[in-house]
Motif scaffolding. Structure first.
Motif, short mmCIF file in Angstrom:
data_model
loop_
_atom_site.label_atom_id
_atom_site.label_comp_id
_atom_site.label_asym_id
_atom_site.label_seq_id
_atom_site.Cartn_x
_atom_site.Cartn_y
_atom_site.Cartn_z
N GLN A 200 23.89 30.92 37.60
CA GLN A 200 25.27 30.64 38.02
C GLN A 200 25.27 29.91 39.36
O GLN A 200 26.04 30.23 40.26
CB GLN A 200 26.04 31.97 38.12
CG GLN A 200 26.18 32.66 36.77
CD GLN A 200 26.89 34.01 36.84
OE1 GLN A 200 27.16 34.52 37.92
NE2 GLN A 200 27.16 34.59 35.68
N THR A 201 24.36 28.95 39.49
CA THR A 201 24.27 28.20 40.74
C THR A 201 25.29 27.07 40.76
O THR A 201 25.81 26.67 39.71
CB THR A 201 22.85 27.60 40.89
OG1 THR A 201 22.55 26.88 39.69
CG2 THR A 201 21.81 28.68 41.06
N THR A 202 25.56 26.54 41.96
CA THR A 202 26.55 25.46 42.05
C THR A 202 25.87 24.09 42.00
O THR A 202 26.53 23.06 42.06
CB THR A 202 27.34 25.56 43.38
OG1 THR A 202 26.41 25.49 44.45
CG2 THR A 202 28.13 26.85 43.45
N ALA A 213 11.83 33.42 41.24
CA ALA A 213 12.80 34.53 41.24
C ALA A 213 12.72 35.30 39.92
O ALA A 213 12.66 36.54 39.92
CB ALA A 213 14.22 33.97 41.43
N ILE A 214 12.66 34.57 38.83
CA ILE A 214 12.62 35.23 37.52
C ILE A 214 11.29 35.97 37.33
O ILE A 214 11.26 37.11 36.85
CB ILE A 214 12.86 34.20 36.39
CG1 ILE A 214 14.32 33.69 36.47
CG2 ILE A 214 12.58 34.81 35.02
CD1 ILE A 214 14.66 32.57 35.51
N GLY A 215 10.20 35.34 37.73
CA GLY A 215 8.89 35.99 37.59
C GLY A 215 8.84 37.31 38.34
O GLY A 215 8.35 38.32 37.83
N LEU A 228 21.13 27.30 32.16
CA LEU A 228 20.26 26.27 32.75
C LEU A 228 20.46 24.93 32.04
O LEU A 228 20.26 23.87 32.65
CB LEU A 228 18.79 26.72 32.68
CG LEU A 228 17.78 25.85 33.42
CD1 LEU A 228 18.12 25.72 34.90
CD2 LEU A 228 16.36 26.39 33.27
N ASP A 229 20.85 24.99 30.77
CA ASP A 229 21.07 23.74 30.02
C ASP A 229 22.17 22.89 30.67
O ASP A 229 22.18 21.67 30.54
CB ASP A 229 21.39 24.03 28.55
CG ASP A 229 22.55 24.98 28.37
OD1 ASP A 229 22.73 25.88 29.22
OD2 ASP A 229 23.29 24.84 27.38
N ASP A 287 22.32 33.20 41.52
CA ASP A 287 23.25 32.24 42.13
C ASP A 287 22.57 31.59 43.34
O ASP A 287 21.38 31.84 43.59
CB ASP A 287 24.57 32.94 42.52
CG ASP A 287 24.33 34.17 43.39
OD1 ASP A 287 23.21 34.30 43.94
OD2 ASP A 287 25.24 35.01 43.51
N ASP A 288 23.29 30.79 44.07
CA ASP A 288 22.71 30.07 45.21
C ASP A 288 22.11 31.06 46.24
O ASP A 288 21.03 30.83 46.77
CB ASP A 288 23.76 29.21 45.92
CG ASP A 288 24.34 28.14 45.00
OD1 ASP A 288 23.68 27.82 44.00
OD2 ASP A 288 25.44 27.64 45.28
N ALA A 289 22.85 32.14 46.47
CA ALA A 289 22.41 33.12 47.47
C ALA A 289 21.10 33.78 47.05
O ALA A 289 20.23 34.05 47.90
CB ALA A 289 23.50 34.18 47.67
N GLU A 290 20.95 34.04 45.78
CA GLU A 290 19.73 34.69 45.30
C GLU A 290 18.52 33.76 45.49
O GLU A 290 17.45 34.20 45.92
CB GLU A 290 19.88 35.08 43.82
CG GLU A 290 18.67 35.71 43.17
CD GLU A 290 18.24 37.06 43.77
OE1 GLU A 290 18.81 37.49 44.77
OE2 GLU A 290 17.29 37.65 43.22
#
Lengths: 425, 147
Positions: A200-202, A213-215, A228-229, A287-290
């Protein structure tokens, strides 16, 4: 584990002691995961993770020699990870001494072993063997015995092949007997997602940071990534494949991800959609913050964090042809903007020998050379794998290189600014 | 003293001092410098692992959730075992991962005179209970005693 008569005969030593030990290794490995059978490898080529002739890895070369002496090599040829040394990469007198006289003293010997074991060709040294220019690209559904983590996650996720996150040595053992234990990512059940990751990034997330982050969050589980698409499209074109290569390598080095699904993009996600999500799957919102939090938490282990970088590596995993071209164009633009003609920090772009060979035939090669950037087939990780480099301020946009060495991570945009003499915010 | 029941991955019995991480154990990052440059104490070189970085792993009962990172992990563990620079045992709270399993099996089948018992599936409670320096005894059948 239930073995066929042929497999049991090998295990019982009817084809020799060494082959029996190879089979025993695979059976014990499979039994650790409750595998009920061994299944045939179906890919044309194998890929090995061990490419380096490190003096300290003597037990590995001894084991390979046992295989050679017993004459039980596989008929399946293979590519292998990148070479650890390339004289075109800047190194001082002391580094060269350490590389050649202390660390990689077994390189020629080991490359000789690899040729006898079945190396595809003398240039088949890269972590991105699946590039068209290299030619070791498995088909959807192929069963593999690969080990290189970034190649395994790419083959599973982007190509739809089936391969566990095997370790080095297990890779060649599977190929020798022609079978691998049937468990984990080889099974339909094992390919289901235990996490739904909502992007949910901008703006388009940096591939390496998103993967990192996901790993760190999902560890060895399979993530199903939604949203992501929107940023990388719904077609596996050059740009999307380059992005997924870097994203996957980060999931595999900061976690232990062997497969991811990207909604509306990767083959199984397109085919099976949300039925790939396991019951009770957990959720992770990015999101961006993450992403900012993840980058800020990367440790900087340089003695003086403010020191000027002395070297920059881009291409771990190795760059694709499209990425080399894109970097060339971006460098030219940024240099022009900064009123410069050449990069201000020694910068090395790494790619597969086969990719570099094709790149050299394009107009981009001379343009990149004019910027002062050096191209190489080296493994940056192996280059940096010594105490001398620990003291050296190296920057990179590779999360994998950051994870295993003292290299400091910057985003692609930050790297671009830094090496062209611009200023980062 | 508390007793935990796990699953035997590679057999053996041993008593050793606990060394604990609640984070994923990156085998390559942890061992590479120590193996390459002859660190006799085999200190953990993984800067990202706050529990272990800089601590000696040699002869310890390494208690961990799982291993992570590069798929050279198994062969690095195999080399550590072949060179006698391994932990005394590896005790996993979770089901063992493919890299650690490969390393344990390679050491068991191919490395002469090496015994590094590996037990997995000891559960989250094991990792919550065990602390650095505790005495660990690994017994046959996957029994792990902590005191």
């Amino acid at each position: 584990m239930i073995l066929t008569n042929e497999q049991q005969a090998i295990l019982d030593g009817k084809k020799g002691e060494t082959l029996a030990k190879v089979m025993k290794t695979l059976v014990m490995y499979g039994e650790a995961f409750e595998a009920e059978k061994l299944v045939p490898i179906t890919s044309e080529y194998n890929h090995l993770v061990t490419s380096f002739g490190l003096k300290v890895m003597a037990p590995v070369y001894d084991l390979m020699q046992q295989i050679l002496d017993a004459d039980v090599c596989s008929g399946q040829k293979f590519s292998v990870d990148p070479r650890p040394i390339d004289k075109s990469v800047p190194a001082n007198f002391l580094q060269n001494l350490v590389f050649k006289k202390f660390m990689y003293t077994k390189q020629s010997f080991y490359e000789g072993q690899l040729e006898k074991l079945g190396l595809m060709d003398k240039n088949a040294f890269t972590c991105t063997c699946y590039m068209d220019e290299v030619g070791n690209k498995p088909k959807k559904g192929d069963i593999l015995s690969w080990a290189e983590s970034s190649a395994v996650v790419y083959a599973n996720s982007v190509l739809g092949a089936r391969c566990n996150r095997n370790s080095g040595i297990i890779d060649i053992m599977g190929s020798i007997v022609g079978y691998v234990p049937f468990f984990g990512l080889l099974t339909d059940e094992g390919r289901k997602a235990a996490w739904v990751v909502k992007v949910q990034t901008t703006k388009k997330p940096e591939a390496q940071l998103l993967g990192s982050a996901i790993g760190m969050k999902v560890m060895e589980d399979v993530p199903y990534v939604v949203g992501l698409d929107k940023w990388i499209g719904t077609e596996l074109n050059d740009d999307a494949c380059g992005y997924l290569k870097d994203f996957g390598a980060a999931t595999a080095s900061n976690g232990a991800v062997g497969l991811y699904h990207i909604a509306n993009l990767t083959p199984e996600a397109k085919e099976l959609g949300e039925s790939l999500i396991a019951e009770g799957a957990k959720e992770y919102i990015i999101d961006d913050a993450e992403l900012e939090r993840v980058q800020k938490n990367y440790p900087v282990i340089w003695k003086n964090p403010d020191v000027a970088p002395k070297l920059c590596f881009v291409g771990c995993p190795h760059l694709s042809l499209a990425q080399l071209k894109e970097w060339t164009v971006n460098l030219e633009k940024e240099l022009q903007k900064n009123g410069r003609k050449k990069v201000t920090i020694p910068t090395v772009f790494t790619a597969a020998p086969g990719v570099l060979e094709i790149f050299e035939k394009t107009e981009y090669a001379a343009r990149l050379k004019a910027t002062g950037v050096i191209t190489s087939y080296i493994c940056p990780l192996m280059y940096m794998n010594n105490p001398l480099c620990k003291k050296m301020p190296v920057i990179t946009s590779s999360n994998k290189l950051r994870t295993y060495t003292s290299a400091r991570y910057y985003t692609d945009a930050e790297i671009l600014k830094t090496v062209t003499g611009g200023k980062n915010a | 003293m508390k007793k935990f029941q796990g699953r035997v991955v590679t057999p053996g019995e041993v008593t050793a001092e606990a060394l604990v991480t609640t984070e994923g154990f990156n085998t390559l990052a942890s061992f590479q410098m120590a193996l390459q440059f002859g660190d006799k104490e085999v200190k953990c070189g993984d800067q990202s692992n706050k529990d272990l970085y800089g601590k000696s792993m040699l002869g310890k009962a390494l208690c961990l959730p799982q291993t992570i990172g590069s798929t050279t992990g198994g062969l690095v563990l195999y080399c550590a075992c072949s060179m006698g620079k391994n932990p005394a045992c590896m005790l996993f709270a979770n089901h063992i991962d493919s890299l650690a399993a490969a390393g344990a099996v390679l050491a068991d089948v191919w490395a002469d005179s090496v015994s590094m018992p590996v037990v997995d599936s000891l559960g989250d409670e094991f990792l919550h209970y065990v602390k650095d320096g505790m005495k660990i005894t690994v017994k046959a059948g996957g029994i792990v005693e902590v005191e």
